[in-house]
Design a protein around this motif. Structure first.
Motif, PDB file in Angstrom:
ATOM      1  N   ARG A 178      42.481  44.099  48.306  1.00  0.00           N
ATOM      2  CA  ARG A 178      43.509  44.493  47.457  1.00  0.00           C
ATOM      3  C   ARG A 178      43.966  43.478  46.238  1.00  0.00           C
ATOM      4  O   ARG A 178      44.158  43.976  45.131  1.00  0.00           O
ATOM      5  CB  ARG A 178      44.709  45.097  48.088  1.00  0.00           C
ATOM      6  N   MET A 179      44.149  42.311  46.985  1.00  0.00           N
ATOM      7  CA  MET A 179      44.578  41.242  45.881  1.00  0.00           C
ATOM      8  C   MET A 179      43.474  40.765  45.114  1.00  0.00           C
ATOM      9  O   MET A 179      43.650  40.795  43.695  1.00  0.00           O
ATOM     10  CB  MET A 179      44.622  39.816  46.797  1.00  0.00           C
ATOM     11  N   GLN A 180      42.067  40.726  45.265  1.00  0.00           N
ATOM     12  CA  GLN A 180      41.233  40.618  44.566  1.00  0.00           C
ATOM     13  C   GLN A 180      40.998  41.958  43.419  1.00  0.00           C
ATOM     14  O   GLN A 180      40.669  41.660  42.253  1.00  0.00           O
ATOM     15  CB  GLN A 180      39.812  40.567  45.171  1.00  0.00           C
ATOM     16  N   LEU A 181      41.225  43.023  43.879  1.00  0.00           N
ATOM     17  CA  LEU A 181      41.073  44.184  43.105  1.00  0.00           C
ATOM     18  C   LEU A 181      42.222  43.911  42.234  1.00  0.00           C
ATOM     19  O   LEU A 181      41.694  44.476  40.823  1.00  0.00           O
ATOM     20  CB  LEU A 181      41.187  45.415  44.013  1.00  0.00           C
ATOM     21  N   GLU A 182      43.361  43.948  42.504  1.00  0.00           N
ATOM     22  CA  GLU A 182      44.751  43.894  41.532  1.00  0.00           C
ATOM     23  C   GLU A 182      44.422  42.886  40.479  1.00  0.00           C
ATOM     24  O   GLU A 182      44.781  43.044  39.396  1.00  0.00           O
ATOM     25  CB  GLU A 182      45.989  43.819  42.254  1.00  0.00           C
ATOM     26  N   LEU A 183      43.755  41.438  41.042  1.00  0.00           N
ATOM     27  CA  LEU A 183      43.675  40.471  40.048  1.00  0.00           C
ATOM     28  C   LEU A 183      42.922  40.929  38.964  1.00  0.00           C
ATOM     29  O   LEU A 183      43.137  40.527  37.746  1.00  0.00           O
ATOM     30  CB  LEU A 183      43.153  39.143  40.852  1.00  0.00           C
TER      31      LEU A 183
END
Length: 65
Positions: free
Chosen positions: A24-29
């Motif tokens: 999720r963090m990689q996606l949102e970034l």
């Protein structure tokens, strides 16, 4: 950083399963910086909603042999 191809895969996966914290963090970034992938996410959400609203098919048509 994820590539657009990897993001499209994760967006598809997110439709079927919860993503992990790192995913999720990689996606949102990536989405914060990429307009194309942000548009893809919007399109996927729209299509999923449209499919859910579409009435189920009635199977009362005669079949040809």
């Amino acid at each position: 950083m994820l590539s657009c191809k990897e993001v499209s895969y994760l967006l598809s996966e997110a439709q079927d399963r919860p993503l992990g914290v790192v995913e999720r963090m990689q996606l949102e970034l990536h989405l914060a910086m990429c307009k194309g992938c942000t548009n893809l996410r919007k399109q996927m959400v729209f299509l999923r909603g449209a499919i859910r609203r579409y009435p189920p098919a009635r199977d009362d048509t005669p079949h040809e042999r």
